[in-house]
Write a protein that holds these residues in place. Structure first.
Motif, PDB file in Angstrom:
ATOM      1  N   LYS A   8      13.659  16.413 -25.531  1.00  0.00           N
ATOM      2  CA  LYS A   8      12.471  16.609 -24.698  1.00  0.00           C
ATOM      3  C   LYS A   8      12.236  18.086 -24.449  1.00  0.00           C
ATOM      4  CE  LYS A   8      12.674  12.180 -22.281  1.00  0.00           C
ATOM      5  NZ  LYS A   8      12.623  11.516 -20.949  1.00  0.00           N
ATOM      6  N   GLU A   9      11.043  18.392 -24.017  1.00  0.00           N
ATOM      7  CA  GLU A   9      10.720  19.777 -23.693  1.00  0.00           C
ATOM      8  C   GLU A   9      11.308  20.152 -22.323  1.00  0.00           C
ATOM      9  OE1 GLU A   9       6.480  20.269 -26.099  1.00  0.00           O
ATOM     10  OE2 GLU A   9       6.566  20.463 -23.926  1.00  0.00           O
ATOM     11  N   ARG A  10      11.487  21.442 -22.139  1.00  0.00           N
ATOM     12  CA  ARG A  10      11.960  21.930 -20.844  1.00  0.00           C
ATOM     13  C   ARG A  10      10.890  21.631 -19.790  1.00  0.00           C
ATOM     14  NH1 ARG A  10      14.735  27.754 -20.660  1.00  0.00           N
ATOM     15  NH2 ARG A  10      15.830  26.657 -22.331  1.00  0.00           N
ATOM     16  N   GLU A  11      11.328  21.142 -18.630  1.00  0.00           N
ATOM     17  CA  GLU A  11      10.362  20.790 -17.595  1.00  0.00           C
ATOM     18  C   GLU A  11      10.713  21.439 -16.264  1.00  0.00           C
ATOM     19  OE1 GLU A  11      10.223  16.603 -16.774  1.00  0.00           O
ATOM     20  OE2 GLU A  11      12.315  16.510 -16.126  1.00  0.00           O
ATOM     21  N   PHE A  12       9.695  21.665 -15.485  1.00  0.00           N
ATOM     22  CA  PHE A  12       9.828  22.260 -14.155  1.00  0.00           C
ATOM     23  C   PHE A  12      10.518  21.288 -13.213  1.00  0.00           C
ATOM     24  CE2 PHE A  12       8.794  24.511 -10.385  1.00  0.00           C
ATOM     25  CZ  PHE A  12       8.284  23.591  -9.475  1.00  0.00           C
ATOM     26  N   VAL A  13      11.407  21.833 -12.374  1.00  0.00           N
ATOM     27  CA  VAL A  13      12.066  21.032 -11.350  1.00  0.00           C
ATOM     28  C   VAL A  13      11.662  21.525  -9.959  1.00  0.00           C
ATOM     29  CG1 VAL A  13      14.281  20.342 -10.344  1.00  0.00           C
ATOM     30  CG2 VAL A  13      14.020  20.497 -12.847  1.00  0.00           C
ATOM     31  N   SER A  14      11.858  22.826  -9.716  1.00  0.00           N
ATOM     32  CA  SER A  14      11.599  23.347  -8.388  1.00  0.00           C
ATOM     33  C   SER A  14      11.516  24.859  -8.448  1.00  0.00           C
ATOM     34  CB  SER A  14      12.721  22.931  -7.431  1.00  0.00           C
ATOM     35  OG  SER A  14      12.471  23.374  -6.121  1.00  0.00           O
ATOM     36  N   THR A  15      10.854  25.441  -7.449  1.00  0.00           N
ATOM     37  CA  THR A  15      10.790  26.881  -7.352  1.00  0.00           C
ATOM     38  C   THR A  15      10.768  27.296  -5.888  1.00  0.00           C
ATOM     39  OG1 THR A  15       9.592  28.884  -8.041  1.00  0.00           O
ATOM     40  CG2 THR A  15       8.269  26.952  -7.499  1.00  0.00           C
ATOM     41  N   ILE A  16      11.219  28.517  -5.630  1.00  0.00           N
ATOM     42  CA  ILE A  16      11.289  29.030  -4.271  1.00  0.00           C
ATOM     43  C   ILE A  16      10.818  30.478  -4.272  1.00  0.00           C
ATOM     44  CG2 ILE A  16      13.716  29.722  -4.517  1.00  0.00           C
ATOM     45  CD1 ILE A  16      14.101  28.829  -1.563  1.00  0.00           C
ATOM     46  N   SER A  17      10.087  30.852  -3.240  1.00  0.00           N
ATOM     47  CA  SER A  17       9.565  32.206  -3.148  1.00  0.00           C
ATOM     48  C   SER A  17      10.672  33.205  -2.811  1.00  0.00           C
ATOM     49  CB  SER A  17       8.463  32.261  -2.083  1.00  0.00           C
ATOM     50  OG  SER A  17       8.991  31.877  -0.814  1.00  0.00           O
ATOM     51  N   GLN A  18      10.286  34.462  -2.869  1.00  0.00           N
ATOM     52  CA  GLN A  18      11.276  35.520  -2.691  1.00  0.00           C
ATOM     53  C   GLN A  18      11.994  35.429  -1.343  1.00  0.00           C
ATOM     54  OE1 GLN A  18       8.449  35.797  -4.279  1.00  0.00           O
ATOM     55  NE2 GLN A  18       8.456  37.452  -5.793  1.00  0.00           N
ATOM     56  N   ASP A  19      11.240  35.095  -0.288  1.00  0.00           N
ATOM     57  CA  ASP A  19      11.850  35.035   1.037  1.00  0.00           C
ATOM     58  C   ASP A  19      12.303  33.620   1.413  1.00  0.00           C
ATOM     59  OD1 ASP A  19       8.786  34.974   3.082  1.00  0.00           O
ATOM     60  OD2 ASP A  19       9.487  33.700   1.443  1.00  0.00           O
ATOM     61  N   GLY A  20      12.143  32.690   0.492  1.00  0.00           N
ATOM     62  CA  GLY A  20      12.553  31.314   0.751  1.00  0.00           C
ATOM     63  C   GLY A  20      11.580  30.507   1.574  1.00  0.00           C
ATOM     64  N   GLY A  21      10.462  31.101   1.920  1.00  0.00           N
ATOM     65  CA  GLY A  21       9.523  30.431   2.803  1.00  0.00           C
ATOM     66  C   GLY A  21       8.658  29.375   2.137  1.00  0.00           C
ATOM     67  N   ARG A  22       8.535  29.436   0.839  1.00  0.00           N
ATOM     68  CA  ARG A  22       7.713  28.462   0.113  1.00  0.00           C
ATOM     69  C   ARG A  22       8.543  27.831  -0.987  1.00  0.00           C
ATOM     70  NH1 ARG A  22       4.885  32.992   0.413  1.00  0.00           N
ATOM     71  NH2 ARG A  22       5.129  33.435  -1.815  1.00  0.00           N
ATOM     72  N   THR A  23       8.483  26.526  -1.021  1.00  0.00           N
ATOM     73  CA  THR A  23       9.195  25.767  -2.058  1.00  0.00           C
ATOM     74  C   THR A  23       8.249  24.741  -2.669  1.00  0.00           C
ATOM     75  OG1 THR A  23      10.024  24.161  -0.437  1.00  0.00           O
ATOM     76  CG2 THR A  23      11.439  26.046  -0.942  1.00  0.00           C
ATOM     77  N   TYR A  24       8.473  24.442  -3.915  1.00  0.00           N
ATOM     78  CA  TYR A  24       7.655  23.472  -4.645  1.00  0.00           C
ATOM     79  C   TYR A  24       8.580  22.627  -5.511  1.00  0.00           C
ATOM     80  CZ  TYR A  24       4.150  26.905  -3.288  1.00  0.00           C
ATOM     81  OH  TYR A  24       3.365  27.772  -2.568  1.00  0.00           O
TER      82      TYR A  24
END
Length: 122
Positions: free
Chosen positions: A43-59
């Motif tokens: 399978k292709e590589r898929e997105f799991v999660s990301t976090i902003s530089q200061d940790g204030g935003r997560t997806y």
């Protein structure tokens, strides 16, 4: 340059938990947004999660929302991925990545780790 080293993968049973770590060295860790991606065999590589530089935003990807939690400790130059209620379909090589923005696209990241294997048995 930023060097990234993942750890914490392993073989677990469905329903178990794992915490992945990604240690960074090189340039200022806090200047980078961090992401976790995964790639299952064939399978292709898929997105799991990301976090902003200061940790204030997560997806999160919809497939992991409510089960996985991303966090970071800028004093330790480390980003974490707490994975709970693991399912066999979570089996993959997990990669951490560093980039200028919290991006769901892999091309948004400049630096990548070598990956750590997570295998979830049913």
């Amino acid at each position: 340059q930023v060097q990234l080293v993942e750890s914490g993968g392993g073989l677990v049973q469905a329903g178990d938990s794992l915490r992945l770590s990604c240690a960074a060295s090189g340039r200022t860790f806090s200047a980078y947004a961090m992401g976790w991606f995964r790639q299952a065999p064939g399978k292709e590589r898929e997105f799991v999660s990301t976090i902003s530089q200061d940790g204030g935003r997560t997806y999160y990807a919809d497939s992991v929302k409510g089960r996985f939690t991303i966090s970071r400790d800028n004093s330790k130059n480390t980003v974490y991925l707490q994975m709970n209620s693991l399912k066999p379909e979570d089996t993959a090589v997990y990669y951490c990545a560093a980039g200028p923005y919290s991006d769901r696209r892999s091309l948004g990241y400049s630096y990548w780790g070598q990956g750590t294997q997570v295998t979830v048995s049913s």
